[in-house]
Design an enzyme around this catalytic site. Sequence first.
Site, short mmCIF file in Angstrom:
data_model
loop_
_atom_site.label_atom_id
_atom_site.label_comp_id
_atom_site.label_asym_id
_atom_site.label_seq_id
_atom_site.Cartn_x
_atom_site.Cartn_y
_atom_site.Cartn_z
N GLY A 478 91.46 42.00 -5.59
CA GLY A 478 90.94 41.88 -4.23
C GLY A 478 92.01 41.96 -3.18
O GLY A 478 93.22 41.97 -3.47
N GLY A 480 92.93 40.73 1.17
CA GLY A 480 92.60 39.89 2.30
C GLY A 480 93.67 40.04 3.36
O GLY A 480 94.68 40.71 3.16
N GLY A 481 93.41 39.40 4.53
CA GLY A 481 94.39 39.48 5.60
C GLY A 481 95.73 38.88 5.19
O GLY A 481 96.78 39.30 5.65
N PHE A 482 95.69 37.88 4.33
CA PHE A 482 96.91 37.22 3.86
C PHE A 482 97.71 38.12 2.92
O PHE A 482 98.93 38.14 2.94
CB PHE A 482 96.51 35.92 3.14
N GLY A 483 97.01 38.87 2.09
CA GLY A 483 97.67 39.75 1.14
C GLY A 483 96.75 40.09 -0.01
O GLY A 483 95.55 39.85 0.03
N VAL A 485 95.20 40.01 -3.94
CA VAL A 485 94.84 38.99 -4.93
C VAL A 485 94.97 39.60 -6.33
O VAL A 485 94.42 40.67 -6.60
CB VAL A 485 93.40 38.47 -4.71
N LYS A 499 97.24 34.72 -4.70
CA LYS A 499 97.27 35.42 -3.42
C LYS A 499 98.72 35.60 -3.04
O LYS A 499 99.44 34.62 -2.80
CB LYS A 499 96.56 34.59 -2.34
N ASP A 598 85.54 30.83 8.52
CA ASP A 598 85.40 32.17 7.95
C ASP A 598 84.38 32.15 6.80
O ASP A 598 84.63 32.67 5.71
CB ASP A 598 86.74 32.69 7.46
#
Length: 762
Positions: A478, A480-483, A485, A499, A598
């Site tokens: 996956g 996400g904005g964080f990075g 997965v 993550k 979120d």
Amino acid sequence: MTFDRSKMRNLEFYYSLILLLFIIHSSCSTSTDAPLDSYFIACGSSNNITHLHRTFVPDSQQPSVTFDSEHSDIINSSRTFSPIYQSARTFSTSASYNFDMNHKGWHFVRLYFYPLSKTLASASFSVVAGSYVLLDRFSFNTSKHNSTYLFKEFVIYVSTDILILTFVPFRDSDVAFANAIEVVSIPDKIFSFGHTLSFPKLKDTALETMYRLNMGGHSLVPSQNSTLFRVWEEDDKYLQPNPLASNISGNPFSIKSSSNDFVSSEVAPADVYATAKALKNILSKSNLTWVFPASPNFKYILRMHFCDIISKSRNSLFFNVYVNSEVVMKNLNLSAFTYDIGVPYVIDYVTNNTSEEDSDNLSVTVEAGGLEQGLNAILNGLEILKMSNDVRNLDGLSSVDDIFSKSDRNIPRVALIISSCGMAALLLFACVIYYFYGRIRAGKSNITLSNNEGRLRIFTFEEIQKATNNFDKSYHVGNGGFGKVFMGQLKDGTMIATKKANPQSNQGIAEFQNEIKFLSKLRHQNLVSLLGYCYEDNQMVLVYAYMVNGSLDDLLYGKNVVVPLSWRQRLEICIGAATGLHYLHTGTGGCQSIIHRDVKAANILLDENLVAKVSDFGISRSGPSSDKSHVTTVVKGSFGYLDPEYFRTQRLTEKSDVYSFGIVLLEVLCGRPALNRALPVEAKNLANWALRKVENDESSLEEIIDARLIGDAKRESVKKVWEVAKMCLEGKRIKRPTMGYVMSGLQDALHLHLHTEALASY
């Protein structure tokens, strides 16, 4: 004087035998298994307190119980008659005790009240347990009691890992307080109602113990002689005067075991069955009647305990039983059910609301049956339990939603935000972020990470590289904005999800800290488990328990869906997610409350049993303080799920999560994402499309529901979920329900579905 040694030996033998029998009886008259949950909390005390043969521990020293201490105070006094009432914990704003639960099932919740000041005596407050209101605007001065102290006992079914007990002052000038709290788990069979008379299951009903009587006993049965610390009082003050009333007592050792596993010593001790109220000198049909004050507009469960200790043989006692003049049993012959005399038997009966003619009283009558061979009547014990009403309240008409909305009404009294100070704070904040950003890029950051007393494991980057095969592409699950997965496996076989922060991401630092800040404190079966983190040089990695079934959006409308989720599975997932969010919103883990910010289907993960886990706390915020109604902050979240009022005003509350969850409910109903740009303009936005389709005609639900649910989802259940979703999507947040209300509504939808299925199977 001389002694006969043989007689002395016989006496010693008899005394030893009596002592042995007493020990055996004592051990048999109490439960052999200790309760899985047993909390005895002395609120505000600094020392352990012994009360009724159990030890109460100070609330500040109980490791498995947390509470809000920020807005609490302590009052002490040595003037009270019992140590348990010599201290109290007071709360000036809504505050919760959080109890870790080992047992999912019935629990006693007992509250002790004694006002140690005039302020406490006149204060008005409510007490909420999970989704139930136990006390509604309770005030010691106005409560109907005849003693200087007050003890309240409730029975609730706990289905989560944590029981949240919240005290809510009614007005700004009020405080809430408690002297002591007990939470004790109950063996499931004790409250598996309906063994003798049929009525609905009660797992969604809270109960309050109004009366617990030992008929015919000359003194109360103390808690140490009863399992689960129950006290049985005498019955005489409730008995209508009757010269034919007689107290009967027998030997507790003579009470026999019931062949019915339900009627055990855990249901009532032998002391209760060894005494009874009966009739004497029966010449004609007569009766015994007990009358009890009762609140109108509530239903009650009456548990009647019988044991024939007056007959010499079977089939020699017949009598009638009435509640409020309604026939419960006609010509009851106990031995027909127990196959012997001296064997306990229990009847459970649910009343209708107390009658209009005598709305403040509840009566129980036993009447001689009128048969020649059995002109007598008997009752050994009686328990009366009030049932919560339609809004899950045991004390009034306010729902949990109403209680919390009143407690959240606080509006700042003074304008604290001055533009010059705001600009200075903003400039300072920018400098801090710039400083830390520069430090992290140089590999020398001093970010402070909370580990909540070592609950999180600190991983080395090498460990994570090995677990993920150096972040192999095939392990990528996956983004996400964080990075990105990546899944992985530790040396001990534990499956993990990692993550890994994108070094170029400006939001990485803040999200990394945020996840650790919140998830190091939180623990709930419906929140994703953060196992630990890695923070080496430029590398920031968060390590979670791996969720085998991925995210809810994948299973609803992902490309690889093989078997669609059934309606029941969807409801159970939504209930789990709502429970997790309710846990966040009610103030936990040392925080006043947490707003997720979120909420979306992609952030609801599912384990191997499809248990929902709310995830991704990267942009979460602590909720408003007690003197504020909202948090003012820049808008963050995911398009398609954003609360329009938050987007417009930048005012964030827990109701913003409620709105987002309403979108999730629509996704579950319709089997399509919140935004789909491939569709025509009028259908791109799920909420707008669905609300317009079913605006004035709920029969149109069939047009928007996921086609894969046709024939599976029951109409009344679907209708209930739609109603809940529509409430969540109200434009004004004040009209939206709390997550507690949403959770209850979804549980109702599940029960409607299961009930309809059960009827169809007959």
